[in-house]
Design an enzyme around this catalytic site. Structure first.
Site, PDB file in Angstrom:
ATOM      1  N   ILE A  62      20.368  19.665 -14.231  1.00 51.09           N
ATOM      2  CA  ILE A  62      19.896  19.475 -12.857  1.00 51.09           C
ATOM      3  C   ILE A  62      19.072  20.683 -12.420  1.00 51.09           C
ATOM      4  O   ILE A  62      19.314  21.808 -12.864  1.00 51.09           O
ATOM      5  CB  ILE A  62      21.113  19.237 -11.915  1.00 51.09           C
ATOM      6  CG1 ILE A  62      20.670  18.695 -10.557  1.00 51.09           C
ATOM      7  CG2 ILE A  62      21.972  20.482 -11.790  1.00 51.09           C
ATOM      8  CD1 ILE A  62      21.833  18.136  -9.726  1.00 51.09           C
ATOM      9  N   CYS A  63      18.072  20.437 -11.569  1.00 50.47           N
ATOM     10  CA  CYS A  63      17.324  21.510 -10.921  1.00 50.47           C
ATOM     11  C   CYS A  63      17.228  21.159  -9.446  1.00 50.47           C
ATOM     12  O   CYS A  63      18.167  20.601  -8.895  1.00 50.47           O
ATOM     13  CB  CYS A  63      15.959  21.730 -11.577  1.00 50.47           C
ATOM     14  SG  CYS A  63      14.831  20.319 -11.459  1.00 50.47           S
ATOM     15  N   GLU A  64      16.113  21.446  -8.781  1.00 48.59           N
ATOM     16  CA  GLU A  64      16.004  21.107  -7.360  1.00 48.59           C
ATOM     17  C   GLU A  64      15.504  19.683  -7.166  1.00 48.59           C
ATOM     18  O   GLU A  64      16.001  18.950  -6.338  1.00 48.59           O
ATOM     19  CB  GLU A  64      15.095  22.107  -6.637  1.00 48.59           C
ATOM     20  CG  GLU A  64      15.037  21.912  -5.129  1.00 48.59           C
ATOM     21  CD  GLU A  64      16.386  22.040  -4.409  1.00 48.59           C
ATOM     22  OE1 GLU A  64      16.567  21.342  -3.400  1.00 48.59           O
ATOM     23  OE2 GLU A  64      17.260  22.819  -4.838  1.00 48.59           O
ATOM     24  N   THR A  90      19.200  18.615  -7.156  1.00 45.74           N
ATOM     25  CA  THR A  90      20.107  19.103  -6.123  1.00 45.74           C
ATOM     26  C   THR A  90      19.627  18.716  -4.727  1.00 45.74           C
ATOM     27  O   THR A  90      20.441  18.489  -3.830  1.00 45.74           O
ATOM     28  CB  THR A  90      20.270  20.635  -6.248  1.00 45.74           C
ATOM     29  OG1 THR A  90      20.619  20.947  -7.604  1.00 45.74           O
ATOM     30  CG2 THR A  90      21.359  21.167  -5.328  1.00 45.74           C
TER      31      THR A  90
END
Length: 102
Positions: A62-64, A90
């Site tokens: 996961i990232c932003e 996120t």
């Protein structure tokens, strides 16, 4: 073909167990709020810290927003890891009202 999962599917996995979640955002982004239980390794450091990652279990990256995690997944997949990209990242996790840890 890159495997993908929604934040809702990731939440369901978390509710029923403890999946390995790799957060590839920068340290300050991670500190500002992340999926509970996620492990922080910024994308640029993954090649240097790849030995810290589990070989024998699925990983959810996961990232932003989903871009860095997709790139990380492609590289990790080439190294033989079982990885799944978290679509929307996120940002979508937060917008869905799911809990974040700081």
């Amino acid at each position: 073909m890159l495997k993908q999962i929604t934040v809702e599917e990731l939440k369901a996995l978390r509710d029923s167990g403890s999946p390995f979640i790799l957060d590839v955002r920068e340290v300050h982004e991670f500190a500002s709020g992340h999926v509970p239980g996620a492990v922080s390794i910024p994308m640029a450091l993954i090649p240097l810290r790849v030995s810290e990652l589990p070989r024998m279990e699925p990983m959810y990256v996961i990232c932003e927003a989903g871009g860095r995690s997709a790139q990380s997944c492609m590289w990790l997949e080439q190294q033989g890891y079982d990885v799944t990209n978290v679509v929307g990242g996120t940002g979508t996790w937060r917008m869905s009202g799911f809990e974040v840890e700081q």
